[in-house]
Design a protein around this motif. Structure first.
Motif, PDB file in Angstrom:
ATOM      1  N   ARG A  34       0.834  -1.211   0.000  1.00  0.00           N
ATOM      2  CA  ARG A  34       0.000   0.000   0.000  1.00  0.00           C
ATOM      3  C   ARG A  34       0.866   1.257   0.000  1.00  0.00           C
ATOM      4  NH1 ARG A  34      -5.407  -0.705   0.884  1.00  0.00           N
ATOM      5  NH2 ARG A  34      -6.078  -2.829   1.383  1.00  0.00           N
ATOM      6  N   LEU A  35       1.977   1.222   0.707  1.00  0.00           N
ATOM      7  CA  LEU A  35       2.872   2.370   0.729  1.00  0.00           C
ATOM      8  C   LEU A  35       3.477   2.610  -0.654  1.00  0.00           C
ATOM      9  CD1 LEU A  35       4.464   4.585   2.079  1.00  0.00           C
ATOM     10  CD2 LEU A  35       6.052   2.860   2.967  1.00  0.00           C
ATOM     11  N   GLU A  36       3.949   1.556  -1.294  1.00  0.00           N
ATOM     12  CA  GLU A  36       4.534   1.727  -2.622  1.00  0.00           C
ATOM     13  C   GLU A  36       3.508   2.243  -3.619  1.00  0.00           C
ATOM     14  OE1 GLU A  36       6.545  -1.769  -3.903  1.00  0.00           O
ATOM     15  OE2 GLU A  36       8.073  -1.672  -2.325  1.00  0.00           O
ATOM     16  N   GLY A  37       2.292   1.712  -3.552  1.00  0.00           N
ATOM     17  CA  GLY A  37       1.249   2.189  -4.451  1.00  0.00           C
ATOM     18  C   GLY A  37       0.919   3.652  -4.229  1.00  0.00           C
ATOM     19  N   ALA A  38       0.851   4.073  -2.962  1.00  0.00           N
ATOM     20  CA  ALA A  38       0.539   5.473  -2.654  1.00  0.00           C
ATOM     21  C   ALA A  38       1.642   6.405  -3.130  1.00  0.00           C
ATOM     22  CB  ALA A  38       0.323   5.634  -1.153  1.00  0.00           C
ATOM     23  N   ILE A  39       2.900   6.016  -2.937  1.00  0.00           N
ATOM     24  CA  ILE A  39       4.022   6.870  -3.327  1.00  0.00           C
ATOM     25  C   ILE A  39       4.107   7.005  -4.843  1.00  0.00           C
ATOM     26  CG2 ILE A  39       6.536   7.010  -3.337  1.00  0.00           C
ATOM     27  CD1 ILE A  39       5.053   7.822  -0.735  1.00  0.00           C
ATOM     28  N   VAL A  40       3.898   5.918  -5.567  1.00  0.00           N
ATOM     29  CA  VAL A  40       3.924   5.982  -7.024  1.00  0.00           C
ATOM     30  C   VAL A  40       2.820   6.906  -7.543  1.00  0.00           C
ATOM     31  CG1 VAL A  40       3.525   4.645  -9.137  1.00  0.00           C
ATOM     32  CG2 VAL A  40       5.036   3.748  -7.365  1.00  0.00           C
ATOM     33  N   ALA A  41       1.629   6.804  -6.944  1.00  0.00           N
ATOM     34  CA  ALA A  41       0.506   7.642  -7.378  1.00  0.00           C
ATOM     35  C   ALA A  41       0.788   9.122  -7.133  1.00  0.00           C
ATOM     36  CB  ALA A  41      -0.769   7.212  -6.658  1.00  0.00           C
ATOM     37  N   VAL A  42       1.337   9.453  -5.956  1.00  0.00           N
ATOM     38  CA  VAL A  42       1.639  10.857  -5.651  1.00  0.00           C
ATOM     39  C   VAL A  42       2.751  11.373  -6.563  1.00  0.00           C
ATOM     40  CG1 VAL A  42       2.545  12.414  -3.885  1.00  0.00           C
ATOM     41  CG2 VAL A  42       0.862  10.675  -3.265  1.00  0.00           C
ATOM     42  N   ALA A  43       3.785  10.557  -6.760  1.00  0.00           N
ATOM     43  CA  ALA A  43       4.902  10.982  -7.605  1.00  0.00           C
ATOM     44  C   ALA A  43       4.437  11.255  -9.036  1.00  0.00           C
ATOM     45  CB  ALA A  43       5.993   9.914  -7.598  1.00  0.00           C
TER      46      ALA A  43
END
Length: 415
Positions: A34-43
């Motif tokens: 979930r953290l990786e998915g959130a960071i990719v989306a924000v980036a």
């Protein structure tokens, strides 16, 4: 539809914001996938390409600017962080800040400052409430198990002492590595003293109930969930951390019991669960409130958190009585995961507010420690095999529920 973020804003400033956000989300207990998915989306929204690699004690974030030639803007951040703890209030605030930045409501500098402002220390009132939350959760778990009143009171008292140790640990670096073992040793010492000089107890059960907040059930569940999501390094590391916590709790408990035996102190032990159903229902209500406190939920989220925790337990209990415990746990985890995804989709807030409290009373932390403790006490691996098999069944049912809950109602938000 969200507008494109203006890439005229400094490249370094965008990277700094994403890295800060990643560190915050990690420290608030977000799992790797979930953290990786959130960071990719924000980036991506900020006009960056990011390849994150997350584990329980650190992150590697590789950034690049797609508007520049390949290799010209490559930047890598290595962030060392301790394992995170669930903090629903700060998780929701970080999510809100990120959404406001991506929507252009606030600037990057303002968003960065808002994230850093989340570091303010808790008030004395908050500290006192959290310590009492430890005691209330321990007494509530003893009530859910329908233990006698003396057992419930003892578990509550020990829970407060464990809460004080948890509060002291960040202020005493030397306590950090041994804090779990120390808490278990104090818990067992108090339980043995009560059982020896006041009245008989369900000794092991009281010790386990009093240490319930330290049990690694959520860590075990998250570890297996990460492994099934192909986050193998993070899942393996988290699983190893959970096992080490189990070992420290067992070691601390056995030290206290061995010392009592050497001193000739013989606790009175009984297996008795006399409480009526209304005690269990009251304990469920108090446990739901205690976990809302311990998960540091916003006050406005208390009703949602308490309803989720109570619903998870009741669904599991009722379905388990009808079709067996594994089926009850599976249905509860599936429905609460889907409910969390729905909450995130329609309320526009992290689904963890529903999902995490919903499964907290289902995770196998107490059973896993009981299996290890029984094996060590009897010096017989076979003695703990039944409890170990129960742990495996619970984990399988929980992870299956999490997976199928995401299929039942797919998540549109990673948190």
């Amino acid at each position: 539809m969200r507008q494109a973020f203006p890439t005229t804003i400094g490249y370094a400033a965008r990277i700094a914001f994403v890295a800060e956000l990643a560190e915050r989300l990690h420290s608030y207990g977000t799992t790797a996938q979930r953290l990786e998915g959130a960071i990719v989306a924000v980036a991506q929204t900020l006009g960056l390409e990011c390849e994150p690699w997350v584990n329980p004690t650190g992150m590697i974030l590789a950034f690049s600017d797609p508007s520049r030639p390949p290799g010209d803007s490559d930047t890598t951040r290595v962030i060392r962080v301790p394992p995170g703890e669930t903090d629903l209030y700060k998780l929701c605030e970080a999510d809100r800040i990120a959404e406001d930045v991506m929507a252009g409501k606030i600037g990057l500098a303002e968003g960065h400052a808002a994230l850093r402002a989340l570091d303010r220390p808790p008030s004395w009132r908050g500290v006192a409430l959290r310590v009492l939350g430890f005691g209330l959760s321990s007494a509530s778990v003893a009530g859910l198990l329908r233990l006698p009143w003396l057992d419930i009171a003892t578990a509550g008292l020990i829970g407060v002492l464990v809460g004080l140790i948890e509060w002291l640990t960040p202020r005493r670096p030397r306590l950090r590595e041994a804090s779990d073992a120390l808490a278990a040793m104090i818990a067992a010492t108090v339980a043995v003293a009560v059982a020896s000089f006041i009245g008989p107890l369900n000794l092991n059960t009281v010790v386990i109930a009093s240490l319930i907040v330290l049990m690694p059930g959520m860590a075990l569940t998250n570890a297996v969930n990460e492994l099934t999501s192909q986050h193998l390094v993070s899942g393996t590391s988290r699983f190893a951390g959970a096992v080490s916590t189990m070992l420290k709790l067992t070691v601390g408990t056995m030290i206290a019991m061995t010392v009592a035996q050497m001193l000739g102190i013989e606790p009175q032990i009984r297996a008795w669960r006399p409480q009526p159903e209304w005690v269990e229902l009251c304990a469920l209500l108090s446990a739901s409130f205690a976990f809302a406190v311990l998960f540091r939920a916003n006050r406005r989220d208390y009703p949602v958190v308490m309803l989720s925790a109570a619903s998870g337990y009741l669904i599991s209990r009722l379905a388990g009585e009808a079709w067996g415990s594994p089926v009850g746990i599976f249905l509860s985890a599936m429905l609460l995961t889907a409910a969390g995804n729905g909450y995130a989709r329609w309320i526009k807030r992290p689904g963890a507010v529903v999902r995490v409290p919903g499964i907290i009373l289902l995770v196998p932390g107490s059973t896993s420690v009981r299996s290890l403790l029984t094996s060590v006490q009897q010096q017989d691996l076979a003695a703990g095999q039944e409890a170990a098999l129960t742990v495996l069944n619970i984990l399988l049912a929980l992870v299956a529920g999490l997976l199928f809950g995401n299929l039942l109602l797919p998540a549109r938000r990673n948190l």
